[in-house]
Structures are given as C-alpha cells and as structure tokens.
Scaffold this motif. Structure first.
Motif, mmCIF file in Angstrom:
data_model
loop_
_atom_site.group_PDB
_atom_site.id
_atom_site.type_symbol
_atom_site.label_atom_id
_atom_site.label_comp_id
_atom_site.label_asym_id
_atom_site.label_seq_id
_atom_site.Cartn_x
_atom_site.Cartn_y
_atom_site.Cartn_z
ATOM 1 N N THR A 177 32.630 19.474 51.684
ATOM 2 C CA THR A 177 32.389 19.028 53.065
ATOM 3 C C THR A 177 33.512 19.466 54.002
ATOM 4 N N TYR A 178 34.645 19.916 53.442
ATOM 5 C CA TYR A 178 35.764 20.276 54.330
ATOM 6 C C TYR A 178 35.457 21.543 55.116
ATOM 7 N N ILE A 179 34.456 22.314 54.656
ATOM 8 C CA ILE A 179 33.887 23.376 55.488
ATOM 9 C C ILE A 179 32.500 22.820 55.866
ATOM 10 N N ILE A 239 30.225 33.397 48.784
ATOM 11 C CA ILE A 239 31.028 33.823 47.628
ATOM 12 C C ILE A 239 32.335 33.029 47.521
ATOM 13 N N GLN A 240 32.869 32.624 48.696
ATOM 14 C CA GLN A 240 34.114 31.849 48.753
ATOM 15 C C GLN A 240 35.207 32.485 47.887
ATOM 16 N N SER A 241 35.837 31.689 47.034
ATOM 17 C CA SER A 241 37.014 32.210 46.328
ATOM 18 C C SER A 241 36.705 33.291 45.290
ATOM 19 N N ILE A 242 35.424 33.500 45.004
ATOM 20 C CA ILE A 242 35.116 34.593 44.065
ATOM 21 C C ILE A 242 35.503 35.928 44.705
HETATM 22 O O1 DON Z 1 39.681 28.875 52.030
HETATM 23 C C1 DON Z 1 38.982 28.022 51.507
HETATM 24 O O2 DON Z 1 39.360 26.873 51.303
HETATM 25 C C2 DON Z 1 37.602 28.450 51.077
HETATM 26 N N1 DON Z 1 37.093 29.433 51.973
HETATM 27 C C3 DON Z 1 37.633 29.016 49.686
HETATM 28 C C4 DON Z 1 38.181 28.054 48.641
HETATM 29 C C5 DON Z 1 37.502 28.135 47.332
HETATM 30 O O3 DON Z 1 36.459 28.711 47.172
HETATM 31 C C6 DON Z 1 38.119 27.371 46.230
HETATM 32 N N2 DON Z 1 37.239 27.398 45.081
HETATM 33 N N3 DON Z 1 36.890 26.749 44.238
#
Ligand code: DON
Length: 306
Positions: free
Chosen positions: A24-26, A60-63
């Motif tokens: 939810t933080y995004i 994809i985020q952190s991937i």
């Molecule tokens: O910067 C962030 O917090 C997100 N865009 C990516 C973090 C993330 O995917 C951590 N994964 N488990």
C-alpha cells in the motif's frame, strides 16, 4: 505431468494469499487483486508450462534490479562496481537507510536493495540518464523476448509522487559521493524501471536465459556472458529476497528475485526459468503464496542448488 504439478501446487497454496497483504505504500499497488496467483515455467529446452493467473500483468518492481545489475556488470569491471556498491547480504529491509550511514564506507551493501539499485543505474553505459534507462529497458525486452514491454504510467506516477524514502536514500548517497549525477533524474529512471509491466511469462523467459548460462533459448545466441550469469545468480541467492534470503535459501534453494508487485523470478540452473505472481506479500515484501508455491515446486522437482 508438469502441467498437473503446476495446477495442483497453485491450488494447494492459494489460501496463503489470505495471510499477507498487497503493498500500500505505493498507492496504485493497493488496487491489485489480492488472491491472484499464477506461474509460468520456461524450460531451457524450450518447453513451456503455465497455470493460474500467469497472464495477468503486474509491475516488475525490484525484479528490474537484476537487469540493471546485468547492465552494470557488462559495462564495468567488478572492481569499479565495488568502489560504489558491494555484494554483501543485508539483514535489514529493502528500503532501509541505516546502513548507508553506519556501514561499508557509505556504499550500499548490495545491488538488490533500493539504495544499491538506485546507485547501479548511474554506472550503466549512456551519456544521459535517459540513455541509461533505455539501455536497461531494452535489456528487459531482449531477455524476455518481448519488444512490447512498457511502463505502467499510473504506477510510475504513484511511485514518483510517494517515493520519499527512495529520495532520502538517493540524496544521502549524493551527500557521500556514491551518487554523482542529478538525483531527481536518476530517481525518475529508477521509478520508471520499477513500474515496467510484465507477466509471469516475461519474467520466466528472462529467468530461462539465466538458467541457460546467458544464451537465448530459441537461437542459442549469447545475451549475457556465463561469468556475469554466475555473478548475478550468486547475488540473487544471497540478497534476492532481502532479509528473507537466508530462510528462502533453506526452504527453496533456487537463485531468485522478488518485487513488491508480487512477482518472483526464479532460476533453476541448467533446467528452467520460473515466473510466479501473487501480489499478497509477507512482512518482508515478498509474495507470500509465491514463496510457498516455489518451495513446494522445488521439493517436488528437486530444484535446490544446495
Ligand atoms: O522502490 C520501491 O520501494 C519499489 N519500487 C520497489 C521495491 C521492491 O520491489 C521490494 N521488493 N520486494
């Protein structure tokens, strides 16, 4: 047989989605369907198998951090990398700020946590941050064999609007000299990379190339050197699930990378690439059902590298 295994594994573990929560933080990620669960297996011999919500798009985020890391390794010597970022596991969360001040001569501990990934982008070849971003995006397209991959604009804007922790990490790194470029432009590239939309098929296909020592599955062409593949798999094993990496190595034992969009990219060397998606996350930001599905599959197929 594989098809039945995948379907049964998803059914047996779907209840885990109720134990976690979507990110939810995004804010835009909070709209995801909490009980979605999908898997795609891409064997190095070209066979593919899929089940559940394998075709549901997610970010994809952190991937994306492993693709940025691959580009960094192609464009720099490992010693140049180590001057800025090391490859030490972290026992803190993916967006933790504390170690930047207190440990490792202000260098991010590894490229899989947010600080390390933001710093990595600057080391990628390119005259401008736009060129560096394009290089990483094109690498994602070429490894997944999907030229249509693009950014989810709503998630990108949501990240950009709310990404104050990442801003704090980046400005701190600028103050210590780890980052030398324009921080806002660098963050913009980072937010866009995290917001790239993929499916289980895309991440399984990227994983298959890593499982195949860097060679394309269809034509056998070298996309990444074997040496770089080894480095990436090693860092995925030790850092890919953040402070959950140790337990994951014990329970699953397959080099992997997670993202808060709910994806997990897993590499079974010499055998297959696996893409799993389940947006309900555990407290460390890893797909809760995704980890259970991979644990079960790794046991059934004896995939642990250890
Ligand atoms: O910067 C962030 O917090 C997100 N865009 C990516 C973090 C993330 O995917 C951590 N994964 N488990």
């Amino acid at each position: 047989m594989m098809q039945n295994i995948l379907e049964k594994t998803l059914e047996d573990h779907r209840y885990w989605t109720k134990e976690g929560a979507v990110a939810t933080y995004i804010p835009e990620l909070s709209k995801q369907k909490i009980d979605a669960l999908g898997i795609y297996v891409h064997e190095v011999n070209g066979e593919v198998y899929k089940a559940g919500d394998w075709n549901m798009p997610f970010t994809i985020q952190s991937i994306s951090k492993i693709i940025s890391f691959i580009c960094v390794l192609q464009d720099n010597s490992i010693d140049t990398l180590y001057k800025k970022i090391t490859v030490a596991p972290s026992s803190d969360g993916f967006n933790s700020i504390v170690n930047l001040e207190t440990k490792n001569e202000h260098r991010p501990l590894n490229p899989m946590i947010n600080s390390g990934a933001i710093a990595c982008i600057e080391l990628v070849r390119g005259n401008t941050l736009e060129e560096k971003y394009e290089r990483i995006l094109n690498m994602i397209r070429s490894l997944s064999n999907n030229p249509y991959i693009k950014v989810n604009e709503s998630v990108y804007l949501s990240e950009k609007e709310t990404g104050d922790r990442n801003r704090a990490l980046a400005y701190f790194m600028k103050s210590t000299g780890t980052i030398e470029t324009n921080v806002e432009e660098l963050l913009d590239a980072y937010f866009r990379l995290c917001s790239i939309e993929v499916t289980c098929e895309d991440i399984a296909s990227i994983a298959a190339v890593l499982a195949n020592d860097g060679k394309g599955i269809i034509d056998g062409r070298e996309l990444i050197s074997k040496k770089i593949c080894k480095t990436v798999k090693a860092v995925m094993t030790t850092c890919g699930l953040y402070d959950g990496s140790g337990e994951y190595a014990v329970s699953v034992g397959v080099p992997s990378k997670s993202g808060v969009g709910g994806g997990i990219l897993a590499v079974s060397p010499g055998k297959m690439g696996i893409g799993v998606f389940g947006p309900s996350l555990d407290a460390k930001g890893n797909s809760i059902a995704g980890v259970k599905v991979l644990e079960s599959l790794a046991n059934k197929l004896d995939l642990s590298i250890f």
